[in-house]
Design a protein around this motif. Structure first.
Motif, mmCIF file in Angstrom:
data_model
loop_
_atom_site.group_PDB
_atom_site.id
_atom_site.type_symbol
_atom_site.label_atom_id
_atom_site.label_comp_id
_atom_site.label_asym_id
_atom_site.label_seq_id
_atom_site.Cartn_x
_atom_site.Cartn_y
_atom_site.Cartn_z
ATOM 1 N N VAL A 95 0.863 -1.314 0.040
ATOM 2 C CA VAL A 95 0.140 -0.014 -0.085
ATOM 3 C C VAL A 95 0.913 1.271 -0.134
ATOM 4 C CG1 VAL A 95 -1.866 1.235 1.281
ATOM 5 C CG2 VAL A 95 -1.881 -1.279 1.033
ATOM 6 N N HIS A 96 0.922 2.047 -0.959
ATOM 7 C CA HIS A 96 1.657 3.178 -1.126
ATOM 8 C C HIS A 96 1.410 4.510 -0.658
ATOM 9 C CE1 HIS A 96 4.064 0.751 -3.880
ATOM 10 N NE2 HIS A 96 3.204 0.664 -4.595
ATOM 11 N N VAL A 97 1.769 5.470 -0.346
ATOM 12 C CA VAL A 97 1.620 6.632 0.204
ATOM 13 C C VAL A 97 0.608 7.108 -0.746
ATOM 14 C CG1 VAL A 97 3.180 8.070 -1.114
ATOM 15 C CG2 VAL A 97 2.307 8.817 1.130
ATOM 16 N N PHE A 98 -0.425 8.040 0.037
ATOM 17 C CA PHE A 98 -1.665 8.621 -0.494
ATOM 18 C C PHE A 98 -1.507 10.079 -0.138
ATOM 19 C CE2 PHE A 98 -6.389 9.588 0.573
ATOM 20 C CZ PHE A 98 -6.569 9.937 -0.874
ATOM 21 N N GLY A 99 -1.887 10.785 -1.304
ATOM 22 C CA GLY A 99 -1.704 12.495 -1.119
ATOM 23 C C GLY A 99 -0.800 12.913 -2.030
ATOM 24 N N PRO A 100 -0.822 14.337 -2.229
ATOM 25 C CA PRO A 100 0.249 14.966 -3.038
ATOM 26 C C PRO A 100 1.572 14.851 -2.786
ATOM 27 C CG PRO A 100 -1.034 16.680 -1.910
ATOM 28 C CD PRO A 100 -1.890 15.240 -1.651
ATOM 29 N N ALA A 101 2.657 14.765 -3.560
ATOM 30 C CA ALA A 101 3.747 14.462 -3.541
ATOM 31 C C ALA A 101 4.605 15.720 -2.720
ATOM 32 C CB ALA A 101 4.521 14.284 -4.744
ATOM 33 N N ALA A 156 2.971 17.764 -0.488
ATOM 34 C CA ALA A 156 2.502 18.095 0.764
ATOM 35 C C ALA A 156 3.247 18.538 1.821
ATOM 36 C CB ALA A 156 1.495 16.852 1.129
ATOM 37 N N ALA A 157 3.008 19.345 2.623
ATOM 38 C CA ALA A 157 3.963 19.591 4.021
ATOM 39 C C ALA A 157 3.402 18.742 5.002
ATOM 40 C CB ALA A 157 3.545 21.098 4.348
ATOM 41 N N LEU A 158 2.474 17.852 5.141
ATOM 42 C CA LEU A 158 2.136 17.214 6.257
ATOM 43 C C LEU A 158 2.291 15.550 5.880
ATOM 44 C CD1 LEU A 158 1.280 16.615 9.226
ATOM 45 C CD2 LEU A 158 -1.181 16.786 8.251
ATOM 46 N N LEU A 159 3.080 14.763 6.633
ATOM 47 C CA LEU A 159 2.876 13.478 6.415
ATOM 48 C C LEU A 159 2.721 12.892 7.666
ATOM 49 C CD1 LEU A 159 3.641 11.158 4.634
ATOM 50 C CD2 LEU A 159 6.098 11.105 5.767
ATOM 51 N N VAL A 160 1.218 12.038 7.547
ATOM 52 C CA VAL A 160 0.838 11.095 8.608
ATOM 53 C C VAL A 160 1.244 9.709 8.554
ATOM 54 C CG1 VAL A 160 -1.033 10.464 9.857
ATOM 55 C CG2 VAL A 160 -1.078 12.614 8.762
ATOM 56 N N ILE A 161 1.881 9.262 9.482
ATOM 57 C CA ILE A 161 2.672 7.953 9.529
ATOM 58 C C ILE A 161 1.828 6.818 10.320
ATOM 59 C CG2 ILE A 161 4.729 6.660 9.717
ATOM 60 C CD1 ILE A 161 5.357 10.089 9.535
ATOM 61 N N ILE A 178 -0.469 10.415 3.563
ATOM 62 C CA ILE A 178 -0.485 9.404 4.731
ATOM 63 C C ILE A 178 0.197 8.276 4.123
ATOM 64 C CG2 ILE A 178 -2.127 8.079 6.035
ATOM 65 C CD1 ILE A 178 -4.281 10.083 5.428
ATOM 66 N N THR A 179 1.004 7.543 4.974
ATOM 67 C CA THR A 179 1.820 6.339 4.681
ATOM 68 C C THR A 179 1.569 5.495 6.028
ATOM 69 O OG1 THR A 179 3.844 5.609 3.762
ATOM 70 C CG2 THR A 179 3.935 7.429 5.550
ATOM 71 N N ASN A 180 2.386 4.388 5.726
ATOM 72 C CA ASN A 180 2.546 3.335 6.923
ATOM 73 C C ASN A 180 4.031 2.908 6.836
ATOM 74 O OD1 ASN A 180 0.047 2.599 8.125
ATOM 75 N ND2 ASN A 180 -0.700 2.096 6.176
ATOM 76 N N GLN A 197 10.194 14.353 1.952
ATOM 77 C CA GLN A 197 9.487 15.319 1.105
ATOM 78 C C GLN A 197 8.415 16.417 1.994
ATOM 79 O OE1 GLN A 197 10.007 15.094 -2.311
ATOM 80 N NE2 GLN A 197 11.447 13.340 -1.586
ATOM 81 N N ALA A 198 8.262 15.976 3.411
ATOM 82 C CA ALA A 198 7.515 16.804 4.266
ATOM 83 C C ALA A 198 8.148 17.685 5.087
ATOM 84 C CB ALA A 198 6.538 15.925 4.910
ATOM 85 N N SER A 199 7.544 18.333 6.036
ATOM 86 C CA SER A 199 7.912 19.442 6.651
ATOM 87 C C SER A 199 7.351 19.196 8.230
ATOM 88 C CB SER A 199 7.566 20.975 6.606
ATOM 89 O OG SER A 199 8.220 21.242 5.366
ATOM 90 N N VAL A 200 6.274 18.484 8.321
ATOM 91 C CA VAL A 200 5.608 18.318 9.506
ATOM 92 C C VAL A 200 5.080 16.911 9.374
ATOM 93 C CG1 VAL A 200 3.714 19.008 11.148
ATOM 94 C CG2 VAL A 200 4.670 20.848 9.546
ATOM 95 N N LEU A 201 5.559 16.156 10.474
ATOM 96 C CA LEU A 201 5.319 14.793 10.606
ATOM 97 C C LEU A 201 4.494 14.220 11.859
ATOM 98 C CD1 LEU A 201 9.128 13.597 10.266
ATOM 99 C CD2 LEU A 201 7.238 13.924 8.177
#
Length: 206
Positions: free
Chosen positions: A20-26, A28-33, A87-89, A118-122
């Motif tokens: 399952v790959h990451v979902f959302g724009p490449a 994006a400032a926020l990455l949810v893990i 969003i990723t895992n 790629q993100a600034s906020v995790l």
């Protein structure tokens, strides 16, 4: 894990049953893990936190803070769009018994390392995802311990915010409440807005 995916395809031919790959724009400032795809969630739908209970609160909270255009995620084709959020895992494939082992986490960590760049906020959901993210950033675990609401400003420029996982178990036991998750994403929203404001100021100055 390959044999497990084959078994699932035989038992559930309609399932995604693949990484399952990451979902959302490449950009994006926020990455949810999160942790890993669930059998009847992301493993079935092919989208992180989609198809089981864990995603219900997450997507509603993301929507409340302007990170997506709808409060529910039903699967590809539902029109859901993430806004300045991905969003990723930590683990890309369904683990046996829904419990990732160290070897799986370690194998997938190189993918996570690329995603966090790629993100600034995790925002990390759960202790395992938090530790995997700290490792992906090349940081010391002892200096960045997991705890709900723990926030770190990192030398790389990232802001790292930890949260309990939005699993049904955590919600039923009240370890995580909607208000607690809302507060985490309020912090994430403020951090993302600060990043975007700084970027706009820099662009205007040039």
């Amino acid at each position: 894990m390959v044999s497990l995916r084959r078994e699932i395809r035989r038992a559930h031919p309609e399932h995604h049953a693949a990484p399952v790959h990451v979902f959302g724009p490449a950009d994006a400032a926020l990455l949810v893990i999160g942790l890993a795809p669930g059998l009847y969630g992301a493993n079935a739908t092919g989208r992180p936190f989609t198809g089981d209970d864990a995603g219900g609160l997450l997507y509603a909270t993301l929507h409340a803070h302007g990170f997506c255009n709808a409060p529910r995620s039903e699967g590809p084709g539902d029109g859901l769009v993430l806004q300045d959020c991905r969003i990723t895992n930590a683990v890309k494939c369904l683990p046996p018994d829904n419990r990732p082992v160290a070897a799986e986490i370690n194998t997938c960590n190189r993918f996570l390392a690329d995603e966090v760049k790629q993100a600034s906020v995790l925002v990390t959901l759960g202790g395992v995802a938090h530790k995997a993210t700290v490792r992906a950033l090349g940081l010391r675990q002892a200096d960045h311990r997991f705890g709900h609401g723990a926030t770190y400003d990192l030398p790389s420029g990232h802001r790292l915010i930890a949260s309990y996982h939005c699993s049904r178990y955590n919600r039923n036991t009240r370890r995580l409440t909607p208000a607690m998750l809302d507060e985490v994403f309020a912090r994430a929203r403020a951090a993302v807005d600060a990043v975007r404001d700084l970027s706009s100021t820099a662009s205007g100055a040039s």
